[in-house]
Write a protein that holds these residues in place. Sequence first.
Motif, PDB file in Angstrom:
ATOM      1  N   PRO A   1       0.819  -1.217   0.000  1.00 46.27           N
ATOM      2  CA  PRO A   1       0.000   0.000   0.000  1.00 46.27           C
ATOM      3  C   PRO A   1       0.848   1.261   0.000  1.00 46.27           C
ATOM      4  O   PRO A   1       1.950   1.286   0.563  1.00 46.27           O
ATOM      5  N   LYS A   2       0.320   2.291  -0.638  1.00 47.08           N
ATOM      6  CA  LYS A   2       0.947   3.617  -0.617  1.00 47.08           C
ATOM      7  C   LYS A   2       0.185   4.457   0.398  1.00 47.08           C
ATOM      8  O   LYS A   2      -0.948   4.872   0.154  1.00 47.08           O
ATOM      9  N   PHE A   3       0.783   4.682   1.521  1.00 42.63           N
ATOM     10  CA  PHE A   3       0.095   5.285   2.661  1.00 42.63           C
ATOM     11  C   PHE A   3      -0.078   6.795   2.495  1.00 42.63           C
ATOM     12  O   PHE A   3       0.664   7.455   1.761  1.00 42.63           O
ATOM     13  N   TYR A   4      -1.070   7.306   3.236  1.00 38.53           N
ATOM     14  CA  TYR A   4      -1.275   8.751   3.305  1.00 38.53           C
ATOM     15  C   TYR A   4      -0.355   9.304   4.397  1.00 38.53           C
ATOM     16  O   TYR A   4      -0.755   9.483   5.539  1.00 38.53           O
ATOM     17  N   ASN A   5       0.895   9.573   4.009  1.00 38.77           N
ATOM     18  CA  ASN A   5       1.871  10.071   4.970  1.00 38.77           C
ATOM     19  C   ASN A   5       1.869  11.594   5.087  1.00 38.77           C
ATOM     20  O   ASN A   5       2.505  12.145   5.974  1.00 38.77           O
TER      21      ASN A   5
ATOM     22  N   ILE B   1     -30.335  -1.123   8.406  1.00 36.74           N
ATOM     23  CA  ILE B   1     -29.312  -0.085   8.317  1.00 36.74           C
ATOM     24  C   ILE B   1     -28.339  -0.447   7.198  1.00 36.74           C
ATOM     25  O   ILE B   1     -27.710  -1.516   7.229  1.00 36.74           O
ATOM     26  N   ASN B   2     -28.211   0.417   6.208  1.00 31.55           N
ATOM     27  CA  ASN B   2     -27.281   0.218   5.097  1.00 31.55           C
ATOM     28  C   ASN B   2     -25.939   0.849   5.450  1.00 31.55           C
ATOM     29  O   ASN B   2     -25.870   2.043   5.771  1.00 31.55           O
ATOM     30  N   ILE B   3     -24.890   0.046   5.368  1.00 32.10           N
ATOM     31  CA  ILE B   3     -23.567   0.496   5.793  1.00 32.10           C
ATOM     32  C   ILE B   3     -22.556   0.238   4.678  1.00 32.10           C
ATOM     33  O   ILE B   3     -22.595  -0.805   4.015  1.00 32.10           O
ATOM     34  N   GLU B   4     -21.662   1.179   4.494  1.00 34.26           N
ATOM     35  CA  GLU B   4     -20.570   1.011   3.540  1.00 34.26           C
ATOM     36  C   GLU B   4     -19.254   1.296   4.255  1.00 34.26           C
ATOM     37  O   GLU B   4     -19.107   2.309   4.932  1.00 34.26           O
ATOM     38  N   CYS B   5     -18.304   0.385   4.100  1.00 34.87           N
ATOM     39  CA  CYS B   5     -16.973   0.548   4.678  1.00 34.87           C
ATOM     40  C   CYS B   5     -15.954   0.667   3.541  1.00 34.87           C
ATOM     41  O   CYS B   5     -16.093   0.002   2.511  1.00 34.87           O
ATOM     42  N   LYS B   6     -14.946   1.503   3.753  1.00 41.53           N
ATOM     43  CA  LYS B   6     -13.922   1.735   2.739  1.00 41.53           C
ATOM     44  C   LYS B   6     -12.533   1.597   3.341  1.00 41.53           C
ATOM     45  O   LYS B   6     -12.318   1.899   4.516  1.00 41.53           O
ATOM     46  N   ALA B   7     -11.609   1.137   2.522  1.00 48.17           N
ATOM     47  CA  ALA B   7     -10.193   1.109   2.887  1.00 48.17           C
ATOM     48  C   ALA B   7      -9.504   2.250   2.157  1.00 48.17           C
ATOM     49  O   ALA B   7      -9.809   2.529   0.989  1.00 48.17           O
ATOM     50  N   TRP B   8      -8.565   2.918   2.844  1.00 43.92           N
ATOM     51  CA  TRP B   8      -7.970   4.135   2.301  1.00 43.92           C
ATOM     52  C   TRP B   8      -6.455   4.009   2.165  1.00 43.92           C
ATOM     53  O   TRP B   8      -5.743   3.786   3.136  1.00 43.92           O
ATOM     54  N   ALA B   9      -5.986   4.150   0.933  1.00 45.94           N
ATOM     55  CA  ALA B   9      -4.571   4.260   0.591  1.00 45.94           C
ATOM     56  C   ALA B   9      -4.508   4.897  -0.790  1.00 45.94           C
ATOM     57  O   ALA B   9      -5.505   4.899  -1.532  1.00 45.94           O
TER      58      ALA B   9
ATOM     59  N   ASP C   1       1.749   4.840   8.653  1.00 43.24           N
ATOM     60  CA  ASP C   1       1.872   3.724   7.703  1.00 43.24           C
ATOM     61  C   ASP C   1       0.745   2.722   7.959  1.00 43.24           C
ATOM     62  O   ASP C   1       0.959   1.613   8.472  1.00 43.24           O
ATOM     63  N   THR C   2      -0.454   3.134   7.588  1.00 45.12           N
ATOM     64  CA  THR C   2      -1.649   2.341   7.869  1.00 45.12           C
ATOM     65  C   THR C   2      -2.621   2.456   6.701  1.00 45.12           C
ATOM     66  O   THR C   2      -2.765   3.531   6.108  1.00 45.12           O
ATOM     67  N   VAL C   3      -3.252   1.347   6.345  1.00 45.85           N
ATOM     68  CA  VAL C   3      -4.388   1.378   5.422  1.00 45.85           C
ATOM     69  C   VAL C   3      -5.616   1.690   6.267  1.00 45.85           C
ATOM     70  O   VAL C   3      -6.095   0.832   7.011  1.00 45.85           O
ATOM     71  N   TRP C   4      -6.099   2.911   6.196  1.00 42.69           N
ATOM     72  CA  TRP C   4      -7.174   3.355   7.074  1.00 42.69           C
ATOM     73  C   TRP C   4      -8.514   2.783   6.665  1.00 42.69           C
ATOM     74  O   TRP C   4      -8.728   2.395   5.509  1.00 42.69           O
TER      75      TRP C   4
END
Length: 315
Positions: free
Chosen positions: A196-200, A286-294, A227-230
């Motif tokens: 992953p390319k992190f949001y540094n 309840i409709n839920i959406e989760c996302k991973a961030w990089a 250094d985390t995939v949020w």
Amino acid sequence: MEGKKLEQFYTPPPKLGKWESFRIFLWNSETGQFLGRTGASWAKILLFYVIFYAVLSGFFGAMLAVFYQTLDPNAPKWQLDNSLIGSNPGLGFRPMPPESNVESTLIWYKASDEGNYLHWTKELDKFLEEYQRPASGTNGFDQRVPCEYGRPAPAGKVCDVNMSTWGQCTKENKYGYNRSAPCIFLKLNKIFGWQPKFYNDTKNLPPGMPADLKQHIKQEESANRLDTVWVSCAGENPADVENMGAIQYIPRRGFPGYYFPFKNTPGYLSPIVAVFFEKPKYGVLINIECKAWAHNIIHDRFERRGSVHFELMVD
């Protein structure tokens, strides 16, 4: 008359009945034929096919041996963008609905009925089985070591996932399903060699990222945990946001970078995040959406890349 050729006439074979013809086909005592062939004829044809299939098998085995010389048993030949799965991981959730309703993404249960929520807790038990601490020397446990930011696993080792301090989201607490406060587990699909390319840079966070996640990332900057995939989870509509209530991310709000890249090392565990729903509204879908961030994760709900959708309903 001398010099005159004698005329010969063809004599047709005698007419035989069906059973008599079949009997002669099986065994002809006059010619010594069995099933229309003599013993010598059967020996020749059997020898031919033995040699033919032996040569064919040898050729196939040789080609297979040559093919295997081009493969690495521990790594795929085609990786990342050259592979079928590409370089954009999907985000999955657990527990999954029953196989009889495999296309569904609805987690629906009655908290007051143990038999009703038992399916969900059993699914999580099964999913988390490899994350439990087995006896030393089994399932690659000897390969697992504790990791921290700035202290990744050494060569030949993998980072452990210690679930002993996960509070409500543990097997002993039935993952909260008996208290109407369920835990939903998230994981990234494994892609060999993906880094992953992190949001540094906290000043260049994407505009679509939730404000509370941006604030969280800025707080983590001082602890050197960028250094985390949020991960972010939210209701898809204003009503869903209100009905979802407060949530917690356990053990942290993302997948630490020291778990990447996946290199198929024995004992490897994919990092997981438990989303603890503290008090979702009862009797409401309840409709839920989760996302991973990089930087190198693209969100595409229809292609199921970088995000996941599910519904939660607690009676």
